[in-house]
Design a protein around this motif. Structure first.
Motif, PDB file in Angstrom:
ATOM      1  N   SER A 142       0.840  -1.195   0.000  1.00 43.16           N
ATOM      2  CA  SER A 142       0.000   0.000   0.000  1.00 43.16           C
ATOM      3  C   SER A 142       0.873   1.242   0.000  1.00 43.16           C
ATOM      4  O   SER A 142       1.993   1.235   0.526  1.00 43.16           O
ATOM      5  CB  SER A 142      -0.915   0.015   1.222  1.00 43.16           C
ATOM      6  OG  SER A 142      -1.700   1.205   1.252  1.00 43.16           O
ATOM      7  N   SER A 150     -17.908   7.564  -7.492  1.00 51.14           N
ATOM      8  CA  SER A 150     -17.853   7.105  -6.104  1.00 51.14           C
ATOM      9  C   SER A 150     -18.867   7.853  -5.230  1.00 51.14           C
ATOM     10  O   SER A 150     -19.565   7.249  -4.389  1.00 51.14           O
ATOM     11  CB  SER A 150     -16.437   7.294  -5.543  1.00 51.14           C
ATOM     12  OG  SER A 150     -16.368   6.932  -4.186  1.00 51.14           O
ATOM     13  N   GLU A 190      -5.182   6.020  -4.332  1.00 55.82           N
ATOM     14  CA  GLU A 190      -4.383   4.797  -4.456  1.00 55.82           C
ATOM     15  C   GLU A 190      -4.987   3.837  -5.481  1.00 55.82           C
ATOM     16  O   GLU A 190      -4.269   3.220  -6.273  1.00 55.82           O
ATOM     17  CB  GLU A 190      -4.243   4.105  -3.100  1.00 55.82           C
ATOM     18  CG  GLU A 190      -3.328   2.888  -3.153  1.00 55.82           C
ATOM     19  CD  GLU A 190      -3.093   2.273  -1.790  1.00 55.82           C
ATOM     20  OE1 GLU A 190      -1.960   1.856  -1.514  1.00 55.82           O
ATOM     21  OE2 GLU A 190      -4.060   2.202  -0.997  1.00 55.82           O
ATOM     22  N   SER A 191      -6.287   3.739  -5.494  1.00 54.06           N
ATOM     23  CA  SER A 191      -6.930   2.822  -6.443  1.00 54.06           C
ATOM     24  C   SER A 191      -6.727   3.265  -7.886  1.00 54.06           C
ATOM     25  O   SER A 191      -6.638   2.442  -8.798  1.00 54.06           O
ATOM     26  CB  SER A 191      -8.432   2.714  -6.139  1.00 54.06           C
ATOM     27  OG  SER A 191      -9.123   3.905  -6.493  1.00 54.06           O
ATOM     28  N   LEU A 192      -6.626   4.578  -8.115  1.00 54.62           N
ATOM     29  CA  LEU A 192      -6.410   5.096  -9.455  1.00 54.62           C
ATOM     30  C   LEU A 192      -4.948   5.004  -9.889  1.00 54.62           C
ATOM     31  O   LEU A 192      -4.657   4.778 -11.065  1.00 54.62           O
ATOM     32  CB  LEU A 192      -6.858   6.556  -9.543  1.00 54.62           C
ATOM     33  CG  LEU A 192      -8.356   6.835  -9.559  1.00 54.62           C
ATOM     34  CD1 LEU A 192      -8.607   8.332  -9.533  1.00 54.62           C
ATOM     35  CD2 LEU A 192      -9.018   6.219 -10.784  1.00 54.62           C
ATOM     36  N   GLU A 241      -7.962   6.789  -0.394  1.00 55.21           N
ATOM     37  CA  GLU A 241      -8.199   5.446  -0.924  1.00 55.21           C
ATOM     38  C   GLU A 241      -8.454   5.486  -2.426  1.00 55.21           C
ATOM     39  O   GLU A 241      -7.970   4.629  -3.178  1.00 55.21           O
ATOM     40  CB  GLU A 241      -9.392   4.801  -0.211  1.00 55.21           C
ATOM     41  CG  GLU A 241      -9.099   4.344   1.198  1.00 55.21           C
ATOM     42  CD  GLU A 241     -10.306   3.712   1.867  1.00 55.21           C
ATOM     43  OE1 GLU A 241     -11.389   3.679   1.245  1.00 55.21           O
ATOM     44  OE2 GLU A 241     -10.163   3.249   3.009  1.00 55.21           O
ATOM     45  N   LEU A 242      -9.201   6.486  -2.862  1.00 55.87           N
ATOM     46  CA  LEU A 242      -9.503   6.608  -4.277  1.00 55.87           C
ATOM     47  C   LEU A 242      -8.239   6.937  -5.068  1.00 55.87           C
ATOM     48  O   LEU A 242      -8.018   6.402  -6.173  1.00 55.87           O
ATOM     49  CB  LEU A 242     -10.571   7.686  -4.484  1.00 55.87           C
ATOM     50  CG  LEU A 242     -11.337   7.681  -5.817  1.00 55.87           C
ATOM     51  CD1 LEU A 242     -11.947   6.313  -6.105  1.00 55.87           C
ATOM     52  CD2 LEU A 242     -12.424   8.754  -5.786  1.00 55.87           C
ATOM     53  N   ALA A 266     -13.784   9.273 -11.449  1.00 56.09           N
ATOM     54  CA  ALA A 266     -13.784   8.357 -10.310  1.00 56.09           C
ATOM     55  C   ALA A 266     -14.477   8.975  -9.103  1.00 56.09           C
ATOM     56  O   ALA A 266     -15.243   8.300  -8.400  1.00 56.09           O
ATOM     57  CB  ALA A 266     -12.348   7.980  -9.955  1.00 56.09           C
ATOM     58  N   LYS A 315      -1.996   3.328  -8.235  1.00 57.90           N
ATOM     59  CA  LYS A 315      -1.020   2.280  -7.909  1.00 57.90           C
ATOM     60  C   LYS A 315      -0.860   1.273  -9.050  1.00 57.90           C
ATOM     61  O   LYS A 315       0.256   0.969  -9.476  1.00 57.90           O
ATOM     62  CB  LYS A 315      -1.408   1.573  -6.614  1.00 57.90           C
ATOM     63  CG  LYS A 315      -0.316   0.655  -6.059  1.00 57.90           C
ATOM     64  CD  LYS A 315      -0.683   0.183  -4.656  1.00 57.90           C
ATOM     65  CE  LYS A 315       0.459  -0.569  -4.002  1.00 57.90           C
ATOM     66  NZ  LYS A 315       0.756  -1.854  -4.637  1.00 57.90           N
ATOM     67  N   SER A 316      -1.966   0.760  -9.555  1.00 58.92           N
ATOM     68  CA  SER A 316      -1.858  -0.277 -10.586  1.00 58.92           C
ATOM     69  C   SER A 316      -1.246   0.279 -11.867  1.00 58.92           C
ATOM     70  O   SER A 316      -0.418  -0.381 -12.508  1.00 58.92           O
ATOM     71  CB  SER A 316      -3.227  -0.902 -10.861  1.00 58.92           C
ATOM     72  OG  SER A 316      -4.153   0.078 -11.308  1.00 58.92           O
ATOM     73  N   LYS A 343      -5.270   6.512   6.571  1.00 55.12           N
ATOM     74  CA  LYS A 343      -5.539   7.169   5.286  1.00 55.12           C
ATOM     75  C   LYS A 343      -5.411   8.694   5.374  1.00 55.12           C
ATOM     76  O   LYS A 343      -6.209   9.451   4.813  1.00 55.12           O
ATOM     77  CB  LYS A 343      -6.930   6.793   4.750  1.00 55.12           C
ATOM     78  CG  LYS A 343      -7.148   5.293   4.615  1.00 55.12           C
ATOM     79  CD  LYS A 343      -6.152   4.655   3.664  1.00 55.12           C
ATOM     80  CE  LYS A 343      -6.352   3.148   3.560  1.00 55.12           C
ATOM     81  NZ  LYS A 343      -5.296   2.483   2.764  1.00 55.12           N
TER      82      LYS A 343
END
Length: 432
Positions: A293, A427, A350-352, A347-348, A423, A354-355, A299
């Motif tokens: 993470s 959300s 990181e979700s956008l 959190e949003l 996003a 990291k990958s 957070k």
């Protein structure tokens, strides 16, 4: 986004490209931003940068497009050459026009210091408080509801959000992981060179500099890239080759003669450029393992840029992806209406990010493999594929990801602000 919102106190650690991009983006979101930079003066070490459309489109949104254009060079051609004789393996003419047509943003080459100064100036205009000579010791996120940044001076600063943008040797990363975490060698090093046109008398080399283009030379275990800076008045060359620096050294004054010897049998145009060099540094290229993470449990503490996803320079995405990080983070924080929403935004983020970032990291290693093939059957197969597309619009998965129809749109077509907006809106609609 026009509704009144609670201003957040955000501390950004590091005034490199990632930190300043985050500062601008968070500043545009009307939050209170403090940037802590360890250096006494804001002069980032480095040379050229290739700024691709995924980052350059942000400059217009941030109000710095004109300033950037004044100090950039926009290449009209991108070519890949065989190392030994300069034979063209791939070439895209009207590269500048094609990029603008496809992505509605330019591909530009800049000096890193120029871009940093422009970003710094814009951050100051937005009211960002940049504090130089502020070296951090750690980030303490376990002592209460708010994280604290502890400085080496003993001073501590409390805030709502800490953004770790302190680069490859990140103290923020160590604080988040709770342990020392040294970067790992990639097995490669870079010689970085900047030449000024006024100091070069060779008319062909001067013409190469004054007419901006990007040229790659690819060979066994090594490659070189050259491109113009500052409107065609400077030339940036990066030589990538096997790492021979002793353990524990990340940078060393290099030997010009040793560098020239390594590339003796390469394309005469490249070696003529290298004969213009009077001093050079060697930089060990480092990377880091992926971490589970980029954020803490609460957070309210998040990593961006090289602190969490340092990249090999083989796709020029280290700076570009760091700028993307800052843009996405600030844009998401513009939707925060109360401090209770901070974890949602982090959190949003990181979700956008990291990958995508970790996929780019992996792609840089694939580009190294494609450009550094030893002479032999695989190299012949690669060159045959290159030549099969020469003079055409590339329609196959390509050894050069710079013009690959599968990789280039995914890299260059990314719109950080639009991604964050879409996003956030999706959300929030689900939460209602």
């Amino acid at each position: 986004m026009e509704d009144a919102h609670q201003k957040l106190d955000v501390i950004i650690v590091g005034a490199g490209l990632a930190g300043l991009a985050a500062a601008i983006s968070c500043g545009l979101a009307k939050h209170n931003i403090t940037v802590l930079e360890a250096a006494r003066q804001l002069t980032e070490i480095g040379a050229g940068l290739q700024i691709t459309p995924n980052a350059s489109r942000l400059f217009k949104a941030w109000g710095i497009e004109t300033e950037v254009a004044a100090l950039a060079a926009e290449p009209s051609l991108l070519a890949v050459h065989r190392y030994s004789d300069g034979k063209i393996l791939a070439q895209e003419d009207a590269f500048d026009q094609n990029i603008r047509r496809k992505y509605d943003a330019p591909f530009i080459d800049m000096h890193r210091v120029d871009l940093q100064k422009i970003l710094y100036k814009r951050a100051i205009e937005l009211g960002v408080d940049v504090r130089l000579n502020h070296r951090i010791l750690k980030v303490d996120d376990a002592s209460g509801s708010k994280p604290r940044v502890v400085l080496e001076s003993g001073q501590s600063l409390e805030c709502d959000v800490v953004v770790g943008a302190d680069g490859l040797w990140s103290k923020c990363r160590e604080s988040m992981l709770g342990k020392a975490d040294a970067p790992l060698p990639t097995g490669d090093l870079a010689y970085r060179i900047v030449l000024e046109i006024d100091k070069i008398t060779d008319p062909e080399l001067r013409s190469r500099i004054s007419n901006p283009e990007v040229h790659f030379w690819i060979g066994p275990q090594a490659h070189a890239v050259g491109y113009s800076l500052r409107g065609g008045t400077m030339y940036n060359i990066v030589l990538l080759c096997p790492d021979d620096l002793p353990p524990g050294l990340s940078r060393l004054n290099g030997s010009v003669g040793e560098m020239q010897d390594l590339f003796t049998n390469w394309d005469p145009i490249l070696t003529r450029f290298l004969r213009q060099v009077d001093s050079v540094d060697k930089w060990k290229l480092m990377h880091r393992a992926e971490v589970p993470s980029w954020t803490n449990i609460q957070k309210n503490f998040v990593l961006i840029g090289d602190s969490c996803h340092p990249m090999l320079p083989y796709l020029a995405q280290g700076a570009n992806s760091s700028i993307e990080d800052g843009a996405v983070l600030g844009r998401l924080l513009s939707y925060v209406r109360s401090k209770a929403q901070i974890p949602w935004a982090i959190e949003l983020y990181e979700s956008l990010r990291k990958s995508r970032s970790e996929m780019i990291v992996r792609e840089t290693f694939h580009q190294r493999d494609a450009f550094h093939m030893p002479d032999g059957d695989s190299q012949i197969e690669r060159d045959t594929l290159f030549l099969s597309q020469l003079g055409k619009e590339v329609d196959a998965k390509f050894p050069s990801r710079w013009t690959c129809p599968e990789v280039q749109p995914w890299l260059y077509g990314y719109d950080a602000i639009k991604e964050a907006d879409n996003a956030a809106i999706l959300s929030l609609s689900k939460r209602c």
